[in-house]
Motif scaffolding. Sequence first.
Motif, mmCIF file in Angstrom:
data_model
loop_
_atom_site.group_PDB
_atom_site.id
_atom_site.type_symbol
_atom_site.label_atom_id
_atom_site.label_comp_id
_atom_site.label_asym_id
_atom_site.label_seq_id
_atom_site.Cartn_x
_atom_site.Cartn_y
_atom_site.Cartn_z
ATOM 1 N N LYS A 1 0.851 -1.185 0.000
ATOM 2 C CA LYS A 1 0.000 0.000 0.000
ATOM 3 C C LYS A 1 0.889 1.237 0.000
ATOM 4 C CE LYS A 1 -3.970 -1.989 2.321
ATOM 5 N NZ LYS A 1 -4.829 -1.951 3.509
ATOM 6 N N PRO A 2 0.371 2.364 -0.489
ATOM 7 C CA PRO A 2 1.177 3.594 -0.475
ATOM 8 C C PRO A 2 1.371 4.092 0.954
ATOM 9 C CG PRO A 2 -1.032 4.036 -1.276
ATOM 10 C CD PRO A 2 -0.927 2.552 -1.111
ATOM 11 N N PHE A 3 2.432 4.856 1.151
ATOM 12 C CA PHE A 3 2.698 5.463 2.448
ATOM 13 C C PHE A 3 1.701 6.586 2.672
ATOM 14 C CE2 PHE A 3 4.786 8.446 5.258
ATOM 15 C CZ PHE A 3 5.275 7.600 6.233
ATOM 16 N N PRO A 4 1.145 6.805 3.791
ATOM 17 C CA PRO A 4 1.367 6.175 5.092
ATOM 18 C C PRO A 4 0.420 5.017 5.394
ATOM 19 C CG PRO A 4 0.056 8.133 5.427
ATOM 20 C CD PRO A 4 0.331 8.025 3.940
ATOM 21 N N GLU A 5 -0.438 4.617 4.427
ATOM 22 C CA GLU A 5 -1.377 3.518 4.660
ATOM 23 C C GLU A 5 -0.675 2.232 5.063
ATOM 24 O OE1 GLU A 5 -4.342 2.925 1.524
ATOM 25 O OE2 GLU A 5 -3.814 4.943 0.849
ATOM 26 N N ARG A 6 0.512 1.996 4.528
ATOM 27 C CA ARG A 6 1.189 0.728 4.785
ATOM 28 C C ARG A 6 1.883 0.662 6.149
ATOM 29 N NH1 ARG A 6 5.062 2.097 0.349
ATOM 30 N NH2 ARG A 6 6.765 3.196 1.348
ATOM 31 N N VAL B 1 7.728 3.070 15.084
ATOM 32 C CA VAL B 1 7.680 4.130 14.075
ATOM 33 C C VAL B 1 6.301 4.203 13.424
ATOM 34 C CG1 VAL B 1 8.583 2.769 12.143
ATOM 35 C CG2 VAL B 1 8.910 5.221 12.172
ATOM 36 N N ALA B 2 5.650 3.056 13.262
ATOM 37 C CA ALA B 2 4.303 3.058 12.685
ATOM 38 C C ALA B 2 3.327 3.750 13.626
ATOM 39 C CB ALA B 2 3.852 1.634 12.396
ATOM 40 N N ALA B 3 3.490 3.526 14.926
ATOM 41 C CA ALA B 3 2.603 4.156 15.907
ATOM 42 C C ALA B 3 2.885 5.649 16.023
ATOM 43 C CB ALA B 3 2.767 3.479 17.266
ATOM 44 N N LEU B 4 4.139 6.040 15.889
ATOM 45 C CA LEU B 4 4.503 7.453 15.981
ATOM 46 C C LEU B 4 3.903 8.235 14.825
ATOM 47 C CD1 LEU B 4 6.130 9.455 17.644
ATOM 48 C CD2 LEU B 4 8.089 8.946 16.204
ATOM 49 N N GLU B 5 4.008 7.682 13.640
ATOM 50 C CA GLU B 5 3.389 8.225 12.426
ATOM 51 C C GLU B 5 3.421 9.746 12.366
ATOM 52 O OE1 GLU B 5 -0.761 7.704 9.950
ATOM 53 O OE2 GLU B 5 -0.425 6.475 11.696
ATOM 54 N N SER B 6 4.598 10.313 12.476
ATOM 55 C CA SER B 6 4.741 11.761 12.448
ATOM 56 C C SER B 6 5.560 12.182 11.224
ATOM 57 C CB SER B 6 5.435 12.248 13.720
ATOM 58 O OG SER B 6 5.699 13.625 13.624
ATOM 59 N N PRO B 7 4.995 12.986 10.335
ATOM 60 C CA PRO B 7 5.770 13.455 9.188
ATOM 61 C C PRO B 7 6.870 14.435 9.598
ATOM 62 C CG PRO B 7 3.624 14.503 9.230
ATOM 63 C CD PRO B 7 3.633 13.485 10.341
#
Length: 130
Positions: free
Chosen positions: A37-42, A103-109
């Motif tokens: 899937k595209p980022f950030p969906e994946r 890092v997935a949970a942080l999900e901060s650009p």
Amino acid sequence: MCKSKNADDVWYKEMEACVTPYPETDNNDDVSGGELKPFPERLNDVTPRITSDSVPGISVELFLEDNKLWQKHVNAYKRVNKIIDSRRYHNIMDRNAGLGSFVAALESPKSWVMNVMPTVSKKDTLGVIF
């Protein structure tokens, strides 16, 4: 480069030897292991390496549990430290990356996380993180 798991071998190995390969496909038009899937969906999506059982000892259930646990931890950190999503913490190193769920949970650009898998890790999860 990644460090060899053999304690007697102190030299570094090429990255290809350490990354779990994608599963083989029967059709050249298929994407090996399935579409990402595209980022950030994946970020929280189960990777093809896990769904195809390419990473020994890592199941879909284990991956989802790890993601859920890190979501809980990061949400608690954000309640205590209101500036986690600010530019204050730009470069972060996860020195025990496991499945990359932090890092997935942080999900901060606004942040960049370097995932590191310890050489003493019992499971080689680099293929999931990579």
